[in-house]
Write a protein that holds these residues in place. Sequence first.
Motif, PDB file in Angstrom:
ATOM      1  N   LEU A 197     -36.836 -14.393 -34.791  1.00 13.32           N
ATOM      2  CA  LEU A 197     -37.714 -15.557 -34.674  1.00 13.32           C
ATOM      3  C   LEU A 197     -37.084 -16.790 -35.303  1.00 13.32           C
ATOM      4  O   LEU A 197     -37.221 -17.900 -34.787  1.00 13.32           O
ATOM      5  CB  LEU A 197     -39.067 -15.246 -35.334  1.00 13.32           C
ATOM      6  CG  LEU A 197     -39.970 -14.339 -34.499  1.00 13.32           C
ATOM      7  CD1 LEU A 197     -41.189 -13.919 -35.299  1.00 13.32           C
ATOM      8  CD2 LEU A 197     -40.398 -15.066 -33.225  1.00 13.32           C
ATOM      9  N   CYS A 198     -36.388 -16.580 -36.392  1.00 12.53           N
ATOM     10  CA  CYS A 198     -35.712 -17.717 -37.018  1.00 12.53           C
ATOM     11  C   CYS A 198     -34.629 -18.261 -36.096  1.00 12.53           C
ATOM     12  O   CYS A 198     -34.467 -19.480 -35.956  1.00 12.53           O
ATOM     13  CB  CYS A 198     -35.109 -17.304 -38.355  1.00 12.53           C
ATOM     14  SG  CYS A 198     -36.360 -16.921 -39.599  1.00 12.53           S
ATOM     15  N   ALA A 223     -36.109 -20.290 -33.485  1.00 13.69           N
ATOM     16  CA  ALA A 223     -36.471 -21.619 -33.988  1.00 13.69           C
ATOM     17  C   ALA A 223     -35.257 -22.539 -33.976  1.00 13.69           C
ATOM     18  O   ALA A 223     -35.351 -23.711 -33.595  1.00 13.69           O
ATOM     19  CB  ALA A 223     -37.041 -21.497 -35.398  1.00 13.69           C
ATOM     20  N   THR A 224     -34.131 -21.983 -34.389  1.00 15.31           N
ATOM     21  CA  THR A 224     -32.904 -22.803 -34.390  1.00 15.31           C
ATOM     22  C   THR A 224     -32.567 -23.274 -32.984  1.00 15.31           C
ATOM     23  O   THR A 224     -32.233 -24.438 -32.770  1.00 15.31           O
ATOM     24  CB  THR A 224     -31.741 -21.976 -34.958  1.00 15.31           C
ATOM     25  OG1 THR A 224     -32.122 -21.472 -36.234  1.00 15.31           O
ATOM     26  CG2 THR A 224     -30.507 -22.835 -35.110  1.00 15.31           C
ATOM     27  N   ALA A 251     -34.778 -25.989 -31.786  1.00 17.34           N
ATOM     28  CA  ALA A 251     -34.689 -27.236 -32.547  1.00 17.34           C
ATOM     29  C   ALA A 251     -33.939 -28.322 -31.793  1.00 17.34           C
ATOM     30  O   ALA A 251     -33.957 -29.483 -32.204  1.00 17.34           O
ATOM     31  CB  ALA A 251     -34.026 -26.984 -33.905  1.00 17.34           C
ATOM     32  N   LEU A 275     -42.308 -26.605 -30.327  1.00 16.77           N
ATOM     33  CA  LEU A 275     -43.130 -26.030 -31.401  1.00 16.77           C
ATOM     34  C   LEU A 275     -44.145 -25.048 -30.833  1.00 16.77           C
ATOM     35  O   LEU A 275     -44.289 -23.922 -31.315  1.00 16.77           O
ATOM     36  CB  LEU A 275     -43.841 -27.156 -32.151  1.00 16.77           C
ATOM     37  CG  LEU A 275     -44.814 -26.725 -33.239  1.00 16.77           C
ATOM     38  CD1 LEU A 275     -44.122 -25.870 -34.283  1.00 16.77           C
ATOM     39  CD2 LEU A 275     -45.474 -27.943 -33.886  1.00 16.77           C
ATOM     40  N   TRP A 281     -42.511 -21.888 -29.721  1.00 20.34           N
ATOM     41  CA  TRP A 281     -42.128 -21.021 -30.844  1.00 20.34           C
ATOM     42  C   TRP A 281     -43.339 -20.319 -31.436  1.00 20.34           C
ATOM     43  O   TRP A 281     -43.291 -19.112 -31.699  1.00 20.34           O
ATOM     44  CB  TRP A 281     -41.414 -21.842 -31.917  1.00 20.34           C
ATOM     45  CG  TRP A 281     -40.885 -20.987 -33.013  1.00 20.34           C
ATOM     46  CD1 TRP A 281     -39.835 -20.127 -32.941  1.00 20.34           C
ATOM     47  CD2 TRP A 281     -41.383 -20.902 -34.348  1.00 20.34           C
ATOM     48  NE1 TRP A 281     -39.648 -19.507 -34.156  1.00 20.34           N
ATOM     49  CE2 TRP A 281     -40.582 -19.969 -35.037  1.00 20.34           C
ATOM     50  CE3 TRP A 281     -42.423 -21.537 -35.026  1.00 20.34           C
ATOM     51  CZ2 TRP A 281     -40.793 -19.642 -36.368  1.00 20.34           C
ATOM     52  CZ3 TRP A 281     -42.637 -21.228 -36.352  1.00 20.34           C
ATOM     53  CH2 TRP A 281     -41.834 -20.277 -37.017  1.00 20.34           C
ATOM     54  N   ALA A 339     -38.220 -21.727 -41.153  1.00 12.81           N
ATOM     55  CA  ALA A 339     -37.771 -21.903 -39.773  1.00 12.81           C
ATOM     56  C   ALA A 339     -38.723 -22.819 -39.011  1.00 12.81           C
ATOM     57  O   ALA A 339     -38.297 -23.707 -38.261  1.00 12.81           O
ATOM     58  CB  ALA A 339     -37.666 -20.547 -39.076  1.00 12.81           C
ATOM     59  N   GLY A 340     -40.013 -22.611 -39.217  1.00  9.62           N
ATOM     60  CA  GLY A 340     -40.992 -23.402 -38.490  1.00  9.62           C
ATOM     61  C   GLY A 340     -41.091 -24.838 -38.981  1.00  9.62           C
ATOM     62  O   GLY A 340     -41.410 -25.752 -38.211  1.00  9.62           O
ATOM     63  N   ASP A 362     -38.904 -26.996 -39.699  1.00  5.95           N
ATOM     64  CA  ASP A 362     -38.033 -27.922 -38.982  1.00  5.95           C
ATOM     65  C   ASP A 362     -38.633 -28.311 -37.630  1.00  5.95           C
ATOM     66  O   ASP A 362     -38.641 -29.479 -37.250  1.00  5.95           O
ATOM     67  CB  ASP A 362     -36.647 -27.285 -38.769  1.00  5.95           C
ATOM     68  CG  ASP A 362     -35.883 -27.188 -40.075  1.00  5.95           C
ATOM     69  OD1 ASP A 362     -36.299 -27.846 -41.053  1.00  5.95           O
ATOM     70  OD2 ASP A 362     -34.881 -26.451 -40.109  1.00  5.95           O
ATOM     71  N   LEU A 363     -39.123 -27.280 -36.941  1.00  6.00           N
ATOM     72  CA  LEU A 363     -39.709 -27.564 -35.632  1.00  6.00           C
ATOM     73  C   LEU A 363     -40.885 -28.525 -35.766  1.00  6.00           C
ATOM     74  O   LEU A 363     -41.055 -29.438 -34.951  1.00  6.00           O
ATOM     75  CB  LEU A 363     -40.161 -26.261 -34.964  1.00  6.00           C
ATOM     76  CG  LEU A 363     -39.048 -25.374 -34.412  1.00  6.00           C
ATOM     77  CD1 LEU A 363     -39.645 -24.124 -33.782  1.00  6.00           C
ATOM     78  CD2 LEU A 363     -38.236 -26.144 -33.377  1.00  6.00           C
TER      79      LEU A 363
END
Lengths: 204, 204
Positions: free
Chosen positions: B78-79, B82-83, B86, B95, B98, B138-139, B141-142
Amino acid sequence: MPSDSRTNSPTRPMRADARRNYDRILAVAAEAIAEHGAEASLEEIARRAGVGSATLHRHFPSRQRLLEAVFGDKVEALCAAATDLAVDPDPGQALATWLGAVARHAVSNRGLAASLMRGAHDGDPTLGATCHSMITNAGADLLARARRANAARPDVSITDLLTLVNAICLAVEQEPDGAAQADRLLTLALTGAIGSERPGSGAA
Amino acid sequence: MPSDSRTNSPTRPMRADARRNYDRILAVAAEAIAEHGAEASLEEIARRAGVGSATLHRHFPSRQRLLEAVFGDKVEALCAAATDLAVDPDPGQALATWLGAVARHAVSNRGLAASLMRGAHDGDPTLGATCHSMITNAGADLLARARRANAARPDVSITDLLTLVNAICLAVEQEPDGAAQADRLLTLALTGAIGSERPGSGAA
DNA sequence: TGCAAAAACGGGGTGGCCCTCCATATCGTA
DNA sequence: TACGATATGGAGGGCCACCCCGTTTTTGCA
């Protein structure tokens, strides 16, 4: 005045000592659940009530039954509130207000959310009017009215809304500032957590 | 390739038999948790893995640690997602996508939601990077990107969003059609459960 | 009022759970 | 191969939910 589903049921009225114990257990259970949540030890409730554990299990064959007995009046209060709000001039606002009330009750009465979640869908259809179905029925009218007033999506059910409310309450139950959190998250969920604010109407 | 936080850590490498047991337990735990959820019996996991319960507790001092070990790779996935997201041209959609992915993982891996809920805030700060904080970072940043693009409310935090997602997943975890339910409720919560549809743009 | 049947009670047992201690077995190395 | 460090797991303690069944209390009736 309180709901005693045993005193005037078709079955023979309870014996005096049974009734005494039933009431004692209920009172003690309310305290214990307030302290330790829905998972409070049944054994300790029996101990604190001064009865054997067998007596507790005889009166309340399952934890769910005990929870429903403990929260019966709260649930009735919520149903009454729904009835009152059913004549509110703003159906959309009435629905939101009621959902907020449900959340407030659930947060300030540990275990209520858990009790409302598990509806009739997991066995034990013995008790006709579970908390779950009572609340669902009460809310259904408010939603129907809101929908007629074009103040609610046509594709959302009362079960959806109550699931959201209960899920939120359950999630924040053990946070320090549960009440505030629940209120915030509920508002978020009802109005849209991701800003669907129309471009131009936003901040600045 | 898999994350073995024990093989190459500053601490002396595990003995061969210890490593064997560690892996066995992890594999069996994954099965058991898939079957019975986050509350699966540790004793039975040990039994099925053919080790004594003491061995299980030595390798995983708490249930939470076991859950984190079991779900470590899912969380990393999941991380990574997210990357990737991004750099998506539509930060708001990224977002939402994700969060949907988080929900899908949480629903299809029983116990993941429970594991993600309990963050570092309940004791045991031993493990630096818990699932909870990894996902949160991770989230974040999004969300920051979405906010900069005016696609997210400024007053909503990543914790809020993840709490909502996890709460929903936890709530529908034992429903028959959990995946569909979770998806529906998440969409509802993100876009507003009560129809804030502008008059005129609605269905019809 | 006295009494027997019915109803309710609760101690104690069963089996499950989580977790810890420590005597024993295993591993890696000199 | 021999030895010290390491890992193991059975036994046991504390807690729990739930049930069996001999005992006590209540009740309705004579």
